[in-house]
Scaffold this active site. Structure first.
Site, mmCIF file in Angstrom:
data_model
loop_
_atom_site.group_PDB
_atom_site.id
_atom_site.type_symbol
_atom_site.label_atom_id
_atom_site.label_comp_id
_atom_site.label_asym_id
_atom_site.label_seq_id
_atom_site.Cartn_x
_atom_site.Cartn_y
_atom_site.Cartn_z
ATOM 1 N N GLY A 11 0.726 -1.250 0.081
ATOM 2 C CA GLY A 11 -0.019 -0.009 0.007
ATOM 3 C C GLY A 11 0.863 1.208 -0.052
ATOM 4 C CB SER A 76 -6.553 -1.323 7.553
ATOM 5 O OG SER A 76 -7.712 -0.571 7.564
ATOM 6 C CE LYS A 92 -13.556 -11.669 7.257
ATOM 7 N NZ LYS A 92 -13.939 -12.642 6.258
ATOM 8 C CB ALA A 115 -1.190 1.297 11.050
ATOM 9 C CE1 TYR A 146 -8.890 2.946 8.488
ATOM 10 C CE2 TYR A 146 -9.377 5.228 9.275
ATOM 11 C CZ TYR A 146 -8.640 4.218 8.872
ATOM 12 O OH TYR A 146 -7.128 4.631 8.691
HETATM 13 N N1 LIG Z 1 -2.683 7.200 4.804
HETATM 14 C C1 LIG Z 1 -3.153 7.858 5.987
HETATM 15 O O1 LIG Z 1 -3.288 9.235 5.785
HETATM 16 C C2 LIG Z 1 -3.348 7.282 7.050
HETATM 17 C C3 LIG Z 1 -3.630 8.000 8.225
HETATM 18 C C4 LIG Z 1 -4.148 7.094 9.297
HETATM 19 C C5 LIG Z 1 -3.820 5.652 9.442
HETATM 20 N N2 LIG Z 1 -3.524 5.099 8.321
HETATM 21 C C6 LIG Z 1 -3.046 3.547 8.206
HETATM 22 O O2 LIG Z 1 -2.079 3.219 7.710
HETATM 23 C C7 LIG Z 1 -2.333 2.143 7.270
HETATM 24 C C8 LIG Z 1 -2.101 2.006 5.617
HETATM 25 O O3 LIG Z 1 -2.747 3.216 4.944
HETATM 26 P P1 LIG Z 1 -2.463 3.477 3.341
HETATM 27 O O4 LIG Z 1 -2.926 4.773 3.330
HETATM 28 O O5 LIG Z 1 -0.998 3.058 3.115
HETATM 29 O O6 LIG Z 1 -3.468 2.659 2.740
HETATM 30 P P2 LIG Z 1 -3.503 1.678 1.344
HETATM 31 O O7 LIG Z 1 -4.955 1.255 1.190
HETATM 32 O O8 LIG Z 1 -2.560 2.445 0.638
HETATM 33 O O9 LIG Z 1 -2.721 0.183 2.086
HETATM 34 C C9 LIG Z 1 -3.367 -0.446 2.837
HETATM 35 C C10 LIG Z 1 -2.586 -1.982 2.384
HETATM 36 O O10 LIG Z 1 -3.385 -2.960 3.262
HETATM 37 C C11 LIG Z 1 -3.583 -4.102 2.226
HETATM 38 N N3 LIG Z 1 -4.753 -4.958 2.939
HETATM 39 C C12 LIG Z 1 -6.019 -4.647 3.122
HETATM 40 N N4 LIG Z 1 -6.553 -5.731 3.721
HETATM 41 C C13 LIG Z 1 -5.847 -6.659 3.740
HETATM 42 C C14 LIG Z 1 -5.852 -7.897 4.069
HETATM 43 N N5 LIG Z 1 -6.839 -8.654 4.829
HETATM 44 N N6 LIG Z 1 -4.657 -8.778 4.116
HETATM 45 C C15 LIG Z 1 -3.451 -8.335 3.553
HETATM 46 N N7 LIG Z 1 -3.294 -7.168 3.117
HETATM 47 C C16 LIG Z 1 -4.331 -6.309 3.302
HETATM 48 C C17 LIG Z 1 -4.172 -3.407 0.981
HETATM 49 O O11 LIG Z 1 -3.882 -4.197 -0.282
HETATM 50 C C18 LIG Z 1 -2.982 -2.181 0.853
HETATM 51 O O12 LIG Z 1 -2.011 -2.761 0.141
HETATM 52 C C19 LIG Z 1 -3.646 1.825 7.481
HETATM 53 O O13 LIG Z 1 -3.793 0.750 8.318
HETATM 54 C C20 LIG Z 1 -4.522 2.950 7.497
HETATM 55 O O14 LIG Z 1 -5.597 2.712 8.500
HETATM 56 C C21 LIG Z 1 -3.411 5.773 7.269
#
Ligand SMILES: NC(=O)c1ccc[n+]([C@@H]2O[C@H](COP(=O)([O-])OP(=O)(O)OC[C@H]3O[C@@H](n4cnc5c(N)ncnc54)[C@H](O)[C@@H]3O)[C@@H](O)[C@H]2O)c1
Length: 313
Positions: A11, A76, A92, A115, A146
């Protein structure tokens, strides 16, 4: 050299974490089911013999052979568009997936950083938000899938720390932006940049007086690495406290893109927070961390990344 597992490593944030750990000479195992991630985000890492990719849904199991020093649990859906489309997968992965990740940390005696998010504060009644604030979340609203998944993640993580003595770390991440965000993930940064680069109207929800703060991904990764290796077990806010209105942000992006776009208004989504700003005094004190990049310095490479993507599409 550490052996590190990153869930959600394909991600946006996860891929930058994988890159950072590889650059520092560690071994990285990236686990992702590509639900919202993209193999392209990690394509440049496959050349390293220290990088392994496992396509796996972590809500069913996570199997890794050999020892592990650290786990970074980032899997996630994270953007509102994604988690509103994938409500059950979001719940989940925040619950079952977190349980599996914590179980693996316990088995391998690895430390684990999970995270969490500023969304645990919901529509906050205090401003800025300190870690001691318990939040104002609507559990049954559309965004509840979420917010509550992440509140569960925190509760489960604290339970593993207290019950099993697992070395846990909780990052409450605020809005982060940078290269590798998806064009259509619905978050404000890709929305505004793509609209501006196409000279299409910039859509501002409501009157644009709601505030946000944006942290560049390299700054965030630095904070995450420091938190992982620190002794801090309670949640720690990581984000950029430089707050601005969405309207000002739209105007800034339009200028940096050299765009002629007009700005149009649409109704505010349900439960959209009116203010959002991290209090990072704890991260400053405990980790010696604060964001270094100015908004313009972070936006330039981000805009270039989207410009290249748009040219290819
Ligand atoms: N981007 C932000 O501003 C932000 C802010 C707060 C928290 N977060 C947290 O950081 C984390 C990453 O966010 P992001 O922006 O990179 O999102 P993103 O959607 O780019 O990355 C999430 C990754 O998790 C993978 N994924 C989802 N469900 C899965 C599963 N069941 N098994 C295996 N892989 C799975 C997805 O394929 C994806 O590659 C998340 O947990 C998010 O809640 C992000």
């Amino acid at each position: 050299m550490a052996r590190v597992l990153v869930t959600g490593g394909a991600g946006f944030i996860g891929s930058h974490l994988c890159e950072r750990f590889i650059a520092e000479g560690n071994e990285v195992i990236c686990v992702d089911n590509l639900l919202t991630g993209d193999r392209d985000n990690i394509a440049h890492l496959f050349a390293s013999p220290r990088f392994t990719f496992l396509e796996q849904d972590i809500t069913t199991y996570i199997y890794v052979s050999g020892p592990l020093d650290a786990i970074l649990h980032f899997a996630s859906p994270a953007s509102p568009v994604d988690y509103l489309e994938l409500p059950i997968q979001t719940l989940k992965v925040g619950s079952l997936g977190t349980h599996k990740a914590l179980g693996l940390a316990r088995e391998k005696k690895a430390r684990i950083l999970v995270a969490s998010t500023s969304e645990v504060y919901g529509d906050p009644l205090i401003h800025p938000q300190k870690e001691t604030y318990w939040g104002n979340v609507n559990p049954i609203g559309p965004r509840g899938v979420y917010d509550e998944a992440k509140r569960f993640l925190e509760a489960m993580t604290m339970a593993y720390m207290r019950t099993h003595g697992v070395e846990t770390r909780i990052a409450r991440i605020f809005n982060t932006y940078g290269p590798r965000m998806r064009m259509r993930d619905g978050r404000v940064v890709p929305n505004f940049i793509c609209q501006a680069l196409r000279n299409e109207p910039l859509t501002v929800y409501g009157d644009g007086s709601q505030t946000r703060s944006f942290c560049f991904v390299d700054d965030l990764v630095e904070g995450l690495v420091r938190l992982l290796w620190s002794d801090e077990k309670e949640p720690t806010n990581l984000g950029n406290p430089a707050e601005m209105t969405i309207m000002d942000f739209a105007v800034r992006i339009r200028a940096l893109c050299g765009s002629r776009s007009e700005i149009v208004h649409k109704p505010l989504p349900v439960d959209d927070p009116k203010v959002r700003q991290p209090d990072i005094s704890k991260a400053k004190r405990v980790l010696g961390w604060e964001p270094r990049m100015t908004l313009d310095d972070g936006l330039r490479p981000t805009i270039e990344w989207f410009r290249t993507r748009l040219q290819r599409s």
